[in-house]
Write an enzyme that holds these catalytic residues in place. Structure first.
Site, PDB file in Angstrom:
ATOM      1  N   CYS A 275      37.039  46.509  22.311  1.00 51.25           N
ATOM      2  CA  CYS A 275      35.580  46.649  22.335  1.00 51.25           C
ATOM      3  C   CYS A 275      35.217  47.427  23.599  1.00 51.25           C
ATOM      4  O   CYS A 275      36.042  47.645  24.453  1.00 51.25           O
ATOM      5  CB  CYS A 275      34.935  45.267  22.379  1.00 51.25           C
ATOM      6  SG  CYS A 275      35.448  44.233  21.024  1.00 51.25           S
TER       7      CYS A 275
ATOM      8  N   ARG B 145      35.856  52.915  21.182  1.00 49.27           N
ATOM      9  CA  ARG B 145      36.642  51.674  21.275  1.00 49.27           C
ATOM     10  C   ARG B 145      36.244  50.679  20.182  1.00 49.27           C
ATOM     11  O   ARG B 145      36.851  49.635  20.034  1.00 49.27           O
ATOM     12  CB  ARG B 145      36.442  51.026  22.650  1.00 49.27           C
ATOM     13  CG  ARG B 145      36.841  51.891  23.828  1.00 49.27           C
ATOM     14  CD  ARG B 145      36.533  51.206  25.140  1.00 49.27           C
ATOM     15  NE  ARG B 145      37.324  50.008  25.283  1.00 49.27           N
ATOM     16  CZ  ARG B 145      38.583  50.005  25.768  1.00 49.27           C
ATOM     17  NH1 ARG B 145      39.135  51.139  26.125  1.00 49.27           N
ATOM     18  NH2 ARG B 145      39.268  48.900  25.870  1.00 49.27           N
TER      19      ARG B 145
ATOM     20  N   TRP C  25      34.542  45.975  18.078  1.00 51.94           N
ATOM     21  CA  TRP C  25      35.428  46.232  16.942  1.00 51.94           C
ATOM     22  C   TRP C  25      35.891  44.863  16.495  1.00 51.94           C
ATOM     23  O   TRP C  25      36.584  44.169  17.236  1.00 51.94           O
ATOM     24  CB  TRP C  25      36.614  47.108  17.350  1.00 51.94           C
ATOM     25  CG  TRP C  25      37.394  47.595  16.160  1.00 51.94           C
ATOM     26  CD1 TRP C  25      36.931  48.347  15.116  1.00 51.94           C
ATOM     27  CD2 TRP C  25      38.775  47.360  15.873  1.00 51.94           C
ATOM     28  NE1 TRP C  25      37.913  48.593  14.216  1.00 51.94           N
ATOM     29  CE2 TRP C  25      39.060  48.010  14.645  1.00 51.94           C
ATOM     30  CE3 TRP C  25      39.790  46.682  16.513  1.00 51.94           C
ATOM     31  CZ2 TRP C  25      40.320  47.988  14.066  1.00 51.94           C
ATOM     32  CZ3 TRP C  25      41.060  46.678  15.930  1.00 51.94           C
ATOM     33  CH2 TRP C  25      41.306  47.313  14.725  1.00 51.94           C
TER      34      TRP C  25
ATOM     35  N   ASN D 262      35.913  41.373  25.853  1.00 55.05           N
ATOM     36  CA  ASN D 262      36.865  42.186  25.079  1.00 55.05           C
ATOM     37  C   ASN D 262      38.200  41.466  25.174  1.00 55.05           C
ATOM     38  O   ASN D 262      38.663  41.143  26.260  1.00 55.05           O
ATOM     39  CB  ASN D 262      36.965  43.592  25.680  1.00 55.05           C
ATOM     40  CG  ASN D 262      37.997  44.444  24.928  1.00 55.05           C
ATOM     41  OD1 ASN D 262      38.314  44.161  23.785  1.00 55.05           O
ATOM     42  ND2 ASN D 262      38.516  45.454  25.607  1.00 55.05           N
ATOM     43  N   GLY D 263      38.813  41.173  24.025  1.00 56.70           N
ATOM     44  CA  GLY D 263      40.110  40.505  24.055  1.00 56.70           C
ATOM     45  C   GLY D 263      40.157  39.428  22.996  1.00 56.70           C
ATOM     46  O   GLY D 263      39.287  39.336  22.139  1.00 56.70           O
TER      47      GLY D 263
ATOM     48  N   GLU E  45      53.702  62.867  11.422  1.00 58.19           N
ATOM     49  CA  GLU E  45      52.459  63.005  12.179  1.00 58.19           C
ATOM     50  C   GLU E  45      51.401  63.735  11.343  1.00 58.19           C
ATOM     51  O   GLU E  45      50.229  63.356  11.329  1.00 58.19           O
ATOM     52  CB  GLU E  45      52.728  63.728  13.495  1.00 58.19           C
ATOM     53  CG  GLU E  45      51.514  64.037  14.338  1.00 58.19           C
ATOM     54  CD  GLU E  45      50.723  62.800  14.767  1.00 58.19           C
ATOM     55  OE1 GLU E  45      51.201  61.672  14.573  1.00 58.19           O
ATOM     56  OE2 GLU E  45      49.588  62.967  15.258  1.00 58.19           O
TER      57      GLU E  45
ATOM     58  N   LYS F 238      47.733  62.158  10.359  1.00 58.46           N
ATOM     59  CA  LYS F 238      46.467  62.838  10.660  1.00 58.46           C
ATOM     60  C   LYS F 238      45.606  62.933   9.403  1.00 58.46           C
ATOM     61  O   LYS F 238      44.424  62.604   9.416  1.00 58.46           O
ATOM     62  CB  LYS F 238      46.738  64.241  11.213  1.00 58.46           C
ATOM     63  CG  LYS F 238      47.280  64.270  12.617  1.00 58.46           C
ATOM     64  CD  LYS F 238      46.262  63.942  13.683  1.00 58.46           C
ATOM     65  CE  LYS F 238      46.252  62.590  14.255  1.00 58.46           C
ATOM     66  NZ  LYS F 238      47.305  61.819  14.741  1.00 58.46           N
TER      67      LYS F 238
ATOM     68  N   GLU G  77      44.359  59.357   8.168  1.00 63.82           N
ATOM     69  CA  GLU G  77      43.476  58.539   9.017  1.00 63.82           C
ATOM     70  C   GLU G  77      42.087  59.151   9.190  1.00 63.82           C
ATOM     71  O   GLU G  77      41.147  58.440   9.542  1.00 63.82           O
ATOM     72  CB  GLU G  77      44.104  58.244  10.369  1.00 63.82           C
ATOM     73  CG  GLU G  77      44.161  59.386  11.349  1.00 63.82           C
ATOM     74  CD  GLU G  77      44.666  58.925  12.722  1.00 63.82           C
ATOM     75  OE1 GLU G  77      44.333  57.825  13.174  1.00 63.82           O
ATOM     76  OE2 GLU G  77      45.409  59.698  13.335  1.00 63.82           O
TER      77      GLU G  77
ATOM     78  N   HIS H 101      65.758  61.451  -3.413  1.00 64.17           N
ATOM     79  CA  HIS H 101      66.050  60.007  -3.530  1.00 64.17           C
ATOM     80  C   HIS H 101      64.830  59.228  -4.003  1.00 64.17           C
ATOM     81  O   HIS H 101      64.650  58.059  -3.648  1.00 64.17           O
ATOM     82  CB  HIS H 101      66.546  59.471  -2.186  1.00 64.17           C
ATOM     83  CG  HIS H 101      67.805  60.162  -1.729  1.00 64.17           C
ATOM     84  ND1 HIS H 101      69.037  59.925  -2.266  1.00 64.17           N
ATOM     85  CD2 HIS H 101      67.969  61.149  -0.816  1.00 64.17           C
ATOM     86  CE1 HIS H 101      69.934  60.711  -1.691  1.00 64.17           C
ATOM     87  NE2 HIS H 101      69.325  61.455  -0.797  1.00 64.17           N
TER      88      HIS H 101
ATOM     89  N   LYS I 281      39.943  53.611  18.809  1.00 68.80           N
ATOM     90  CA  LYS I 281      40.813  54.489  19.592  1.00 68.80           C
ATOM     91  C   LYS I 281      41.902  53.717  20.311  1.00 68.80           C
ATOM     92  O   LYS I 281      43.016  54.176  20.443  1.00 68.80           O
ATOM     93  CB  LYS I 281      39.972  55.259  20.630  1.00 68.80           C
ATOM     94  CG  LYS I 281      40.787  56.227  21.473  1.00 68.80           C
ATOM     95  CD  LYS I 281      41.405  57.317  20.657  1.00 68.80           C
ATOM     96  CE  LYS I 281      42.243  58.258  21.469  1.00 68.80           C
ATOM     97  NZ  LYS I 281      42.990  59.207  20.615  1.00 68.80           N
TER      98      LYS I 281
HETATM   99  C1  AGP Z   1      46.872  58.215  16.017  1.00 68.22           C
HETATM  100  O1  AGP Z   1      46.058  59.294  15.615  1.00 68.22           O
HETATM  101  C2  AGP Z   1      46.116  56.908  16.036  1.00 68.22           C
HETATM  102  N1  AGP Z   1      44.936  56.975  16.796  1.00 68.22           N
HETATM  103  C3  AGP Z   1      47.020  55.741  16.414  1.00 68.22           C
HETATM  104  O2  AGP Z   1      48.138  55.757  15.562  1.00 68.22           O
HETATM  105  C4  AGP Z   1      47.526  55.729  17.878  1.00 68.22           C
HETATM  106  O3  AGP Z   1      48.459  56.756  18.081  1.00 68.22           O
HETATM  107  C5  AGP Z   1      48.202  54.365  18.131  1.00 68.22           C
HETATM  108  O4  AGP Z   1      47.233  53.343  17.969  1.00 68.22           O
HETATM  109  C6  AGP Z   1      48.827  54.251  19.533  1.00 68.22           C
HETATM  110  O5  AGP Z   1      47.834  54.364  20.500  1.00 68.22           O
HETATM  111  P1  AGP Z   1      48.289  54.596  22.036  1.00 68.22           P
HETATM  112  O6  AGP Z   1      49.013  55.908  22.077  1.00 68.22           O
HETATM  113  O7  AGP Z   1      47.020  54.610  22.812  1.00 68.22           O
HETATM  114  O8  AGP Z   1      49.188  53.466  22.421  1.00 68.22           O
END
Ligand code: AGP
Length: 611
Positions: free
Chosen positions: A2, A27, A73, A99-100, A484, A488, A491, A507, A606
């Protein structure tokens, strides 16, 4: 994950807090709330974004020079008004934002209910605020002491800011596991989950460490441990300037950050690759190079995109330093009681430096005696403060939830690390070391060359914006880039996408290929090229739509593939730093064309600071 903002000083608190919360929406943005000290503490909350909160209180009295705010969040309890922060104790005496996650909140809640406390939300936070009130009233102690006593009774992670009607000129801040920074202005104080809400007011900040409390009031700032020992604060200067945080003319933070990769890779290399291009120096790990050189194994841990960067690092360390590497999802690693030897090197990769699973995995590895290094982007975040040493990526703030420039910065650091260790170890020849350093230095201009193709890539994205599924394929160093690319796309555009090693198609996955399936191939010049070309033929023969990245000058693949994007030539170990960019841009433009919220995709935040 958060966002928290607090203010105490001579200004109106409301505008400072609201603007700060908007900067922290990456966040989490399920609900937002603010509490202002007027005659008594006035609390306003709203589900949805910070702007929804703003609109809901546009006609309300928003005066007051002390206040706290929160953008959430959801973890405990769905996004509702009752579950939104700030939370107020039963008598209205204590108000806080948190937050936590408090692990033992249920038992404390039961205890408080016996004493007549009522609960109106599903949150652990409401339990904490009432526990503080219970201590404040029964022990008849100060707000500071009540917070201290209460925090000693809880188990879990917290970053909290507490205010009270009875001590209206005071603010208590405390942290354990969830980030909090305090900005020290001239007779004014700022508290936030990171520096972005503070940077326009002061560049003097103090990062709270775990089990530390800050007592703010009477124009004073005192830092203590939760055991009530005064701590001399380490005041850091932040060099974030505000325009770096703004979108800088781009429509979204993500696009800005994709285009920043020319500078972020340059900044990551700066000061580490000698001007004469003769050698690499990584000050952050210089003391552990001897352990690195004699390490029998490297364990790389991370989550999501950082885990993908770790996979590229695996190929690099095994090629250049001939050290066996295992790449682990932090969330799996932390719970499976792994075998860790004290001569292992553990390398934790994290953009935010706050990912709970990665942080927990680090703590476990340290307990088992391993040397733990970090590759992080946020200076002063929890992971760099937990690891024995490490290397910052210098990518600058990455606000878009989808990680882009952090990935290429992480891979750049991994390249420098593996070359440095390989050269020191003697497994990397001086000639190849020099060749790779030259290629490293060529990265910014080659990245720019690809970014200059944005219009071509945007046109290509238009053709595939309505697909329901996609497959990404690559081999060797390009296999992590396939993963990757798929991450992208899924997500930010919500299209289902999967990445595979290209040879894996036979396979099983090849059963998915038909005229509705786009397949994104990486077919750049490397040892796998011929094999990848035959994989392309297999897909094309089944009417799959082939989009391929090829090395400039390739005349073969364009005869088979539907679309081709050319990539500048570079050593295959560094090619992931180039091939990932078209996949970033394609995902971005498809998501925009589909009307998705690119910077804040649904269900995501994030920084995943809870399990
Ligand atoms: C990637 O686009 C995502 N935002 C997510 O997978 C991210 O890489 C993952 O949560 C790890 O975050 P960090 O690198 O801050 O540890």
């Amino acid at each position: 994950m958060c966002g928290i903002v607090g203010y105490l000083g001579y200004r109106d608190a409301y505008p400072v807090i609201i603007k700060g919360l908007k900067r922290l929406e990456y966040r989490g943005y399920d609900s937002a709330g603010i509490a202002l000290i007027q005659d008594k503490v006035e609390v306003h909350k709203s589900i949805g974004r910070v702007q929804d909160l703003e609109q809901s209180i546009s006609d309300k009295d928003k005066s007051g020079n002390i206040g706290i705010g929160h953008t959430r969040w959801a973890t405990h309890g769905s996004p509702t008004n009752d579950n939104a922060h700030p939370h107020v104790s039963n008598s209205g005496l204590i108000t806080l934002v948190h937050n936590g996650i408090i692990e033992n909140y249920a038992s404390i809640k039961t205890h408080l209910e016996v004493y007549g406390y009522k609960f109106y939300s599903d949150t652990d936070t409401e339990v904490l605020v009432n526990l503080i009130e219970y201590v404040y009233k029964t022990a008849k102690v100060s707000l500071e002491e009540a917070v201290r006593i209460a925090l000693k009774k809880i188990v879990g992670a917290y970053g909290i800011v507490v205010i009270s009607n009875e001590e209206p000129d005071r603010m208590i801040v405390a942290r354990n596991g969830s980030p909090l920074v305090v900005g020290l202005g001239d007779k004014e104080f700022f508290v936030a989950s990171d520096a972005t809400p503070i940077v326009e007011y002061t560049d003097n900040i103090v990062y709270l460490n775990d089990r530390q409390m800050a007592i703010i009031g009477d124009e004073e700032f005192t830092l203590k441990t939760i055991e009530n020992e005064v701590v001399l604060p380490e005041i850091k200067k932040i060099d974030l300037d505000i325009e770096k945080i703004e979108k800088g003319g781009y429509d979204h933070f993500m696009l800005k950050e994709i285009f920043e990769q020319v500078s972020s890779i340059h900044d990551t290399l700066r000061g580490r690759v000698a001007i004469d291009g003769k050698e690499i120096t990584l000050g952050g790990i210089s003391s552990v190079i001897p352990q690195f050189v004699k390490a029998k194994r490297i364990l790389i841990i991370g989550c999501g995109t950082s885990w993908h960067a770790g996979l590229v690092g695996e190929y690099m360390f095994e090629e250049f330093a001939r050290i066996p590497v295992e790449v682990e999802y932090a969330s799996e690693f932390r719970y499976r009681n792994p075998v860790i030897n004290d001569d292992d090197i553990v390398l934790a990769i994290s953009q935010s430096g706050e990912t709970a699973d990665t942080l927990a995995a680090i703590k476990m590895a340290k307990e088992k005696g391993a040397t733990v290094l970090g590759i992080c982007n946020v200076v002063g975040s929890s992971i760099p403060r937990e690891t024995d040493s490490g290397v910052y990526t210098h990518a600058g703030p990455e606000i878009g939830v989808a990680s882009t420039k952090a990935f290429t910065a992480q891979v750049t650091v991994l390249a420098m690390m593996s070359l440095l260790v390989g050269f020191k170890k003697g497994t990397l020849s001086s000639e190849l070391y020099q060749e790779l350093i030259v290629d490293l230095q060529s990265l910014p201009e080659k990245v720019k060359a690809i970014l200059d193709k944005e219009e071509q890539i945007k046109e290509l994205a238009k053709e595939y914006k309505d697909v329901s599924n996609a497959i990404y394929l690559g081999r060797g160093y390009q296999y992590p880039v396939a993963l990757e690319g798929a991450l992208k796309l899924k997500e930010i555009s919500y299209i289902h996408a999967e990445g595979y090693p290209a040879a894996e198609m036979k396979h099983g996955p090849i059963a998915l290929i038909d005229e509705n399936m786009p397949v994104f191939f990486i077919a750049t010049q490397d040892v796998y090229y011929e094999k990848v070309v035959s994989n392309i033929r297999e897909v094309a023969a089944r009417k799959g739509h082939v989009i391929a990245l090829v090395t400039e000058g390739d005349n073969l693949v364009s005869e088979i593939a539907e679309r081709v994007i050319e990539i500048p030539s570079i050593h295959e170990s560094l090619a992931p730093l180039l091939t990932v960019i078209p996949w970033q841009l394609i995902s971005y433009h498809i998501a925009v064309m589909r009307g998705c919220n690119v910077d804040m995709p649904r269900n995501l935040a994030k920084s995943v600071t809870v399990e």
